[in-house]
Design a protein around this motif. Structure first.
Motif, PDB file in Angstrom:
ATOM      1  N   VAL A  80      74.486  26.007  71.219  1.00  0.00           N
ATOM      2  CA  VAL A  80      73.994  27.317  71.648  1.00  0.00           C
ATOM      3  C   VAL A  80      74.710  28.432  70.897  1.00  0.00           C
ATOM      4  O   VAL A  80      74.086  29.408  70.457  1.00  0.00           O
ATOM      5  CB  VAL A  80      74.145  27.484  73.171  1.00  0.00           C
ATOM      6  N   VAL A  81      76.027  28.300  70.721  1.00  0.00           N
ATOM      7  CA  VAL A  81      76.777  29.312  69.971  1.00  0.00           C
ATOM      8  C   VAL A  81      76.309  29.364  68.516  1.00  0.00           C
ATOM      9  O   VAL A  81      76.173  30.449  67.935  1.00  0.00           O
ATOM     10  CB  VAL A  81      78.289  29.046  70.066  1.00  0.00           C
ATOM     11  N   LEU A  82      76.057  28.213  67.926  1.00  0.00           N
ATOM     12  CA  LEU A  82      75.545  28.199  66.550  1.00  0.00           C
ATOM     13  C   LEU A  82      74.204  28.929  66.463  1.00  0.00           C
ATOM     14  O   LEU A  82      73.962  29.704  65.524  1.00  0.00           O
ATOM     15  CB  LEU A  82      75.402  26.766  66.051  1.00  0.00           C
ATOM     16  N   ALA A  85      74.856  32.755  66.869  1.00  0.00           N
ATOM     17  CA  ALA A  85      75.398  33.343  65.643  1.00  0.00           C
ATOM     18  C   ALA A  85      74.310  33.498  64.591  1.00  0.00           C
ATOM     19  O   ALA A  85      74.216  34.539  63.921  1.00  0.00           O
ATOM     20  CB  ALA A  85      76.542  32.479  65.117  1.00  0.00           C
ATOM     21  N   ALA A  86      73.478  32.478  64.439  1.00  0.00           N
ATOM     22  CA  ALA A  86      72.378  32.548  63.468  1.00  0.00           C
ATOM     23  C   ALA A  86      71.416  33.681  63.788  1.00  0.00           C
ATOM     24  O   ALA A  86      70.796  34.259  62.884  1.00  0.00           O
ATOM     25  CB  ALA A  86      71.641  31.217  63.417  1.00  0.00           C
ATOM     26  N   ALA A  87      71.308  34.004  65.076  1.00  0.00           N
ATOM     27  CA  ALA A  87      70.424  35.094  65.496  1.00  0.00           C
ATOM     28  C   ALA A  87      71.114  36.455  65.415  1.00  0.00           C
ATOM     29  O   ALA A  87      70.502  37.481  65.742  1.00  0.00           O
ATOM     30  CB  ALA A  87      69.947  34.848  66.925  1.00  0.00           C
ATOM     31  N   GLY A  88      72.366  36.481  65.009  1.00  0.00           N
ATOM     32  CA  GLY A  88      73.080  37.740  64.833  1.00  0.00           C
ATOM     33  C   GLY A  88      73.600  38.357  66.113  1.00  0.00           C
ATOM     34  O   GLY A  88      73.828  39.570  66.171  1.00  0.00           O
ATOM     35  N   LYS A  89      73.825  37.532  67.140  1.00  0.00           N
ATOM     36  CA  LYS A  89      74.317  38.044  68.421  1.00  0.00           C
ATOM     37  C   LYS A  89      75.828  37.839  68.537  1.00  0.00           C
ATOM     38  O   LYS A  89      76.354  36.791  68.164  1.00  0.00           O
ATOM     39  CB  LYS A  89      73.631  37.326  69.593  1.00  0.00           C
ATOM     40  N   HIS A  90      76.519  38.820  69.083  1.00  0.00           N
ATOM     41  CA  HIS A  90      77.913  38.636  69.447  1.00  0.00           C
ATOM     42  C   HIS A  90      77.969  37.685  70.637  1.00  0.00           C
ATOM     43  O   HIS A  90      77.040  37.642  71.454  1.00  0.00           O
ATOM     44  CB  HIS A  90      78.550  39.982  69.789  1.00  0.00           C
ATOM     45  N   ILE A  91      79.084  36.939  70.760  1.00  0.00           N
ATOM     46  CA  ILE A  91      79.103  35.813  71.700  1.00  0.00           C
ATOM     47  C   ILE A  91      80.378  35.786  72.527  1.00  0.00           C
ATOM     48  O   ILE A  91      81.489  35.812  71.986  1.00  0.00           O
ATOM     49  CB  ILE A  91      78.996  34.477  70.938  1.00  0.00           C
ATOM     50  N   ALA A 109      83.217  29.243  62.085  1.00  0.00           N
ATOM     51  CA  ALA A 109      82.644  29.465  60.755  1.00  0.00           C
ATOM     52  C   ALA A 109      81.282  30.134  60.846  1.00  0.00           C
ATOM     53  O   ALA A 109      80.963  31.033  60.058  1.00  0.00           O
ATOM     54  CB  ALA A 109      82.539  28.136  60.004  1.00  0.00           C
ATOM     55  N   ALA A 110      80.461  29.719  61.817  1.00  0.00           N
ATOM     56  CA  ALA A 110      79.134  30.313  61.977  1.00  0.00           C
ATOM     57  C   ALA A 110      79.229  31.787  62.350  1.00  0.00           C
ATOM     58  O   ALA A 110      78.475  32.629  61.841  1.00  0.00           O
ATOM     59  CB  ALA A 110      78.346  29.547  63.039  1.00  0.00           C
ATOM     60  N   ALA A 111      80.157  32.118  63.252  1.00  0.00           N
ATOM     61  CA  ALA A 111      80.342  33.517  63.647  1.00  0.00           C
ATOM     62  C   ALA A 111      80.829  34.345  62.470  1.00  0.00           C
ATOM     63  O   ALA A 111      80.359  35.480  62.244  1.00  0.00           O
ATOM     64  CB  ALA A 111      81.321  33.605  64.806  1.00  0.00           C
ATOM     65  N   ASN A 112      81.742  33.799  61.683  1.00  0.00           N
ATOM     66  CA  ASN A 112      82.253  34.528  60.513  1.00  0.00           C
ATOM     67  C   ASN A 112      81.149  34.760  59.485  1.00  0.00           C
ATOM     68  O   ASN A 112      81.039  35.855  58.912  1.00  0.00           O
ATOM     69  CB  ASN A 112      83.412  33.764  59.880  1.00  0.00           C
ATOM     70  N   ARG A 113      80.336  33.742  59.240  1.00  0.00           N
ATOM     71  CA  ARG A 113      79.235  33.896  58.274  1.00  0.00           C
ATOM     72  C   ARG A 113      78.251  34.973  58.713  1.00  0.00           C
ATOM     73  O   ARG A 113      77.745  35.745  57.906  1.00  0.00           O
ATOM     74  CB  ARG A 113      78.478  32.571  58.118  1.00  0.00           C
ATOM     75  N   LYS A 117      81.080  38.719  66.522  1.00  0.00           N
ATOM     76  CA  LYS A 117      82.319  38.472  67.241  1.00  0.00           C
ATOM     77  C   LYS A 117      82.131  37.296  68.203  1.00  0.00           C
ATOM     78  O   LYS A 117      81.099  37.175  68.855  1.00  0.00           O
ATOM     79  CB  LYS A 117      82.747  39.728  67.987  1.00  0.00           C
ATOM     80  N   LEU A 118      83.154  36.448  68.286  1.00  0.00           N
ATOM     81  CA  LEU A 118      83.131  35.267  69.150  1.00  0.00           C
ATOM     82  C   LEU A 118      84.414  35.246  69.976  1.00  0.00           C
ATOM     83  O   LEU A 118      85.516  35.196  69.429  1.00  0.00           O
ATOM     84  CB  LEU A 118      83.029  33.993  68.304  1.00  0.00           C
ATOM     85  N   MET A 119      84.260  35.296  71.291  1.00  0.00           N
ATOM     86  CA  MET A 119      85.397  35.277  72.212  1.00  0.00           C
ATOM     87  C   MET A 119      85.215  34.116  73.182  1.00  0.00           C
ATOM     88  O   MET A 119      84.086  33.750  73.508  1.00  0.00           O
ATOM     89  CB  MET A 119      85.468  36.604  72.975  1.00  0.00           C
ATOM     90  N   VAL A 120      86.322  33.541  73.642  1.00  0.00           N
ATOM     91  CA  VAL A 120      86.273  32.386  74.540  1.00  0.00           C
ATOM     92  C   VAL A 120      86.940  32.748  75.868  1.00  0.00           C
ATOM     93  O   VAL A 120      87.992  33.403  75.896  1.00  0.00           O
ATOM     94  CB  VAL A 120      86.957  31.159  73.904  1.00  0.00           C
ATOM     95  N   GLY A 121      86.333  32.292  76.971  1.00  0.00           N
ATOM     96  CA  GLY A 121      86.782  32.676  78.308  1.00  0.00           C
ATOM     97  C   GLY A 121      87.986  31.916  78.822  1.00  0.00           C
ATOM     98  O   GLY A 121      87.908  31.226  79.849  1.00  0.00           O
ATOM     99  N   GLN A 122      89.121  32.042  78.143  1.00  0.00           N
ATOM    100  CA  GLN A 122      90.375  31.447  78.627  1.00  0.00           C
ATOM    101  C   GLN A 122      91.000  32.429  79.606  1.00  0.00           C
ATOM    102  O   GLN A 122      91.976  33.116  79.307  1.00  0.00           O
ATOM    103  CB  GLN A 122      91.297  31.153  77.451  1.00  0.00           C
TER     104      GLN A 122
END
Length: 327
Positions: A80-82, A85-91, A109-113, A117-122
């Motif tokens: 889903v994250v991939l 990212a391909a759709a250009g959405k922040h995650i 890598a997908a978010a960087n390409r 922005k990609l953040m994780v709920g820790q």
């Protein structure tokens, strides 16, 4: 962009809770929900509003969505994250980031390409009592932290997809990604992991019920995790041993004592006045996207927790310590 136009992918209790917190913000416009489970989808839309989609790809195709909350079952986080990212959405992706370090690397890598922005709920490190422990450590009053010990024990019933090891990754991923991240947030990057995971499963599942993990950190600290889901007397306690004293987090009580001082108890009113972990993490994600404010947790933090969990499983299978980084 004055408001973050947001969608939710995964309409279970966790996803709905994240979206509820986001929707309450003045700088968020909630747009849509996606979940293949019709009942959960309709329940979420009834509470949150927005359009309903059975497919996350349909939601991601909308041009009026800037970012998504990904709160699907663990096994679906990576694909889903991939797609997002391909759709250009922040995650914003709920923990665990994924079920392997390789998948975490693919997500980063997908978010960087895509330049998103990609953040994780820790979130555990942000929960008031744990955030207070970290604050006391950071103050330096008790000196350098030497060790962290955490006991998290409860009963774990077979609940839908959470009863399957292949879908959750097991307790170390599904639950203890939090505790492993908390240890690392205090002691830094890990060096070796040694784990014992006996061949005992939680009733109604194939998930190993007992996980004992020792982590040695690069700066010399040691972390110990006692995690099991067979406890008829549950506990969730943590302690931090420092050069000149100790901090304890017993349930909702936080106390600390220097060697040459009296025990100090953090007033319950002080902890109650601190912002909750979920509002902090969601606020940070929104601020990162809208204003480029540094995030309180990064994708690298999410990856590191997954690496510790994966290393623990590998160590238990081999019966010996495993060195990091994993190869």
């Amino acid at each position: 962009m004055s408001k973050l136009r947001l969608g939710l992918i995964g309409a279970g209790g966790m996803g709905t809770g994240l979206a509820r917190t986001a929707k309450d913000r003045d700088d968020v416009q909630f747009v849509a929900v996606a979940d293949p489970a019709a009942e959960a989808l309709q329940k979420a839309v009834a509470e949150l509003g927005g359009e309903a989609y059975a497919s996350h790809k349909e939601l991601l195709a909308r041009d009026d969505i800037d970012a998504v909350l990904v709160a699907t079952p663990n096994f679906a986080h990576c694909p889903v994250v991939l797609d997002a990212a391909a759709a250009g959405k922040h995650i914003f992706c709920e923990k665990p980031m994924a079920l392997s370090v390789a998948d975490c690397d693919a997500m980063i890598a997908a978010a960087n390409r895509a330049g998103v922005k990609l953040m994780v709920g820790q979130v555990l490190r942000l929960v008031p009592r744990f955030a207070k422990v970290r604050e006391i450590v950071s103050s330096g009053t008790l000196g350098k932290p030497l060790g962290v010990a955490i006991e998290r024990c409860s009963l774990w019933g077979g609940r839908t997809w959470r009863s399957q090891l292949s879908l959750t990754g097991g307790i170390l991923f599904e639950m203890n990604a939090h505790e492993l991240d908390f240890m690392r947030s205090i002691l830094g990057d890990a060096k070796t992991v040694y784990a014992a995971i006996p061949d005992v499963v939680s009733p109604g599942s194939d998930i190993p019920a007992i996980n004992w993990v020792t982590v040695h950190f690069q700066r010399g600290g040691v972390g110990m995790l006692n995690s099991h889901v067979l406890a008829t007397l549950g506990r969730f306690d943590a302690s931090v041993l420092c050069e000149r004293g100790m901090i304890r987090c017993d349930g909702g009580r936080v106390s600390f004592k220097a060697r040459d001082g009296e025990e100090q108890v953090v007033p319950a009113e002080e902890l109650a006045a601190m912002p909750g972990g979920v509002p902090v993490e969601i606020g940070s994600f929104v601020g990162w996207v809208l204003r480029d404010a540094p995030p309180v947790v990064t994708a690298q933090d999410g990856r590191a927790a997954v690496e510790l969990a994966e290393a623990a499983k590998r160590s238990a299978a081999l019966g010996q310590p495993v060195s990091l980084p994993l190869r």
